[in-house]
Design a protein around this motif. Structure first.
Motif, short mmCIF file in Angstrom:
data_model
loop_
_atom_site.label_atom_id
_atom_site.label_comp_id
_atom_site.label_asym_id
_atom_site.label_seq_id
_atom_site.Cartn_x
_atom_site.Cartn_y
_atom_site.Cartn_z
N ALA A 1 0.69 -0.99 -0.11
CA ALA A 1 0.25 -0.65 0.23
C ALA A 1 0.48 1.27 0.17
O ALA A 1 0.59 2.34 -0.25
CB ALA A 1 -0.87 0.00 0.98
N ARG B 1 0.64 2.72 -3.75
CA ARG B 1 -0.58 4.17 -3.30
C ARG B 1 -1.58 4.02 -3.79
O ARG B 1 -1.82 5.20 -4.29
CB ARG B 1 0.51 6.13 -2.73
CG ARG B 1 1.58 5.47 -2.12
CD ARG B 1 2.17 6.94 -1.69
NE ARG B 1 2.42 7.66 -2.08
CZ ARG B 1 3.81 8.30 -2.63
NH1 ARG B 1 4.69 7.86 -1.55
NH2 ARG B 1 4.13 8.93 -3.32
N GLY C 1 -6.03 4.06 -4.78
CA GLY C 1 -7.14 4.47 -4.13
C GLY C 1 -8.03 3.09 -3.34
O GLY C 1 -8.64 3.30 -2.32
N VAL D 1 -6.12 1.72 0.39
CA VAL D 1 -6.15 2.52 2.03
C VAL D 1 -7.40 1.85 2.50
O VAL D 1 -8.07 1.56 3.40
CB VAL D 1 -6.21 3.68 1.72
CG1 VAL D 1 -6.55 4.36 3.20
CG2 VAL D 1 -4.68 4.27 1.45
N HIS D 2 -8.54 1.75 1.10
CA HIS D 2 -9.91 1.07 1.42
C HIS D 2 -10.42 -0.20 1.03
O HIS D 2 -10.91 0.18 -0.15
CB HIS D 2 -11.00 2.19 1.39
CG HIS D 2 -10.86 3.93 2.07
ND1 HIS D 2 -10.13 3.40 3.37
CD2 HIS D 2 -10.59 4.95 1.58
CE1 HIS D 2 -10.13 5.27 3.35
NE2 HIS D 2 -9.84 5.43 2.57
#
Lengths: 116, 420
Positions: B72, B76, B78, B81-82
């Motif tokens: 992650a 990096r 989207g 992270v979720h």
């Protein structure tokens, strides 16, 4: 005079992205580099604009983060907030290096082999 | 005794194993460095095991530093992270998201995650990251120019709605298109909309206006020439058709194209090749041909100005644009549309037409169709100093026609308008 440092969090690590952080750590650091206080704040939604407002409202002096968009990086710098980006690692290790005045953009502080 | 199916089965498994063994070698990883997409291999603990050169450039971390880091932090995206989908257990999946590059730029990407191996390596996944920045930019520019099915074509009449319904289907076809319609009806806009809605939209749309010029020049302009083909040909030159390779070539007025060049177009349609002037060999070109004319094509054939065989090939798809006088309700709609546009552009507070001005404009015959209507509205908005456009703000030729109409019996005036 004590300074406030903000670190966007992903669990107990520096969040890889400023705009997607749902949790931030606010640490007060004295002139001598001692950590005076530490708060973890949960945000109701992730937003780079919202986080910039939060930084300014809380008189944050420095933001330590993984990735941040150019636009927000320069906005915060224009508002005289120090931004140390491209930082990776557990938040304790990152804060410790920052307090020692040795944290630089691009520092990777994972495991024993911490790169800088 | 070994059965046929055993042999077949064994052969397949053995072949697959060989391929798997070959693919796991360092050669493949080295080859991944040449890929235009960013790639990384991650393990079950969501740690990076390997990244290619493109990924190094994207994340700004050299390969030797990236190995062992949480994926992650390196990717990096989207999705990281979720709810990272890369470890959902499915053999492969593809999602569109964005990532933040080392240059602090947010880039739209498609992330594809593939599970590698079946055994102990099952935890390893290859993640391929495609940069969609260019595609998204194109989509944005296309949707800006063609948010309607017909791009900048406007109309609410039944005739135009029928046309706008079929344009997307025609756009997707590869067949040549012949566009007919009076001057000012929007033939060029149809051609542009068809190109923009086609699979060729990322390539060039080349418009050709065969204005009167010496034949050899026109030949060179269309098909190109090689060095020495003419005394002045100092080097090879690519013609307009070749410049449109992969895209669309649009002949704006078919009637202006001389017969010899029509033969060249015929060959392009039949064999997909052109012959540059002076060249001994033909050049294969993948291009879609569209042509337009404001005259009746059959009449042009009768006059000997258009080859019949070219007409039949071109008219595989024929789009006819009705004149404005036959588009019931469109005149008023277009008047208000262009009024709002020009009032904004010229910074005027003109909000509408007086009933009398509107009646004059609605009765006008519009021989120049939408182009003329647009010009009339621009003039009216320019000279208007009131809140509404009055008859006095209309161009003289429009008022003169209204006067002539008043002096003559109603039936006669209507007949004139139809044939004008």
């Amino acid at each position: 005079m004590a300074r406030t440092v903000l670190v966007p969090l992903l669990r107990n690590e520096v969040a890889p992205r400023f705009d997607l952080a749902l949790e931030v750590l606010l640490a007060r650091i004295s002139d001598e580099g001692e950590e005076i206080s530490r708060d973890i704040i949960l945000l109701d939604h992730a937003s780079a604009d919202g986080l910039c407002d939060f930084v300014l409202k809380n008189d944050v002096a420095a933001v330590l983060v993984g990735g941040i968009e150019e636009e927000y990086y320069h906005y915060l710098r224009w508002k005289r907030v120090e931004v140390v980006d491209q930082v990776m690692g557990p938040v304790d290790a990152v804060l410790e290096r920052f307090r020692a005045g040795r944290l630089a953009p691009g520092d990777i502080l994972y495991g024993e082999e911490a790169w800088s | 005794m070994t059965s046929h199916s055993d042999i077949a089965g064994h052969g397949t498994v053995s072949g697959a194993a060989d391929i798997a063994a070959a693919l796991s070698g360092p050669v493949v990883l080295a080859a991944f460095d040449l890929f235009p997409h960013a790639m990384l291999v991650v393990d079950g603990a969501q740690r990076v095991r390997w990244i290619n050169k493109r990924m190094e450039a994207l994340c700004g971390i050299p390969r030797e530093r990236a190995v062992g880091l949480p994926c992650a932090q390196v990717l990096r995206s989207g999705l990281c992270v979720h709810g990272c989908p890369a470890h959902a257990g499915t053999p492969s999946l593809r999602r569109e998201t964005d990532l933040l590059s080392a240059a602090r730029r947010k880039i739209p990407v498609a992330v594809t995650s593939l599970r590698l191996g079946d055994g102990e390596e099952a935890d390893l996944r290859l993640v391929v990251v495609e940069d969609l920045g260019r595609v998204k930019d194109l989509e944005k520019s296309l949707s800006a120019s063609s948010s309607l099915p017909g791009g900048r074509l406007l109309g609410r009449s039944r005739e135009m709605e029928r046309l706008l319904d079929v344009l997307p289907v025609i756009a997707q076809a590869e067949a040549p298109v012949l566009i007919t319609g009076e001057t000012g009806t929007g033939k060029d806009l149809v051609a542009e909309a068809l190109h923009a809605g086609s699979a060729r939209s990322r390539e060039s749309f080349v418009r050709l206006n065969p204005s009167p010029m010496p034949e050899e020049l026109l030949d060179s302009e269309l098909f190109g020439h090689v060095k020495g083909a003419f005394p002045w040909a100092a080097s090879d030159k690519v013609g307009r058709i070749q410049a449109a390779a992969g895209g669309t070539i649009y002949v704006a007025e078919l009637a202006d194209l001389p017969m010899p060049q029509q033969v060249g177009l015929l060959r392009l349609l039949d064999e997909k090749v052109i012959a540059p002037v002076g060249s001994q060999s033909s050049v294969r070109v993948d291009v879609r041909l569209m042509a337009a004319t404001h005259r009746a094509p059959e009449e042009l054939v009768r006059q000997g100005r258009l080859r019949e065989d070219l007409l039949h090939r071109l008219a595989a798809v024929r789009v006819h644009l009705p004149p404005l006088r036959d588009r019931a309700g469109d005149v008023e709609f277009l008047l208000h549309h262009f009024l709002a546009a020009y009032a904004g552009m010229l910074k005027k507070s003109v909000t509408g037409f007086s009933p009398k001005a509107l009646r004059i404009l609605a009765d006008y015959s519009w021989p120049g169709n939408v182009r003329e209507l647009k010009n009339v509205v621009e003039y009216a908005v320019m000279v208007c100093q009131e809140a509404r456009v009055l008859p006095a703000h209309l161009p003289m030729h429009v008022l003169e026609e209204a006067q002539r109409r008043r002096r003559r019996p109603r039936g006669q005036a209507a007949g004139e308008a139809r044939h004008g």
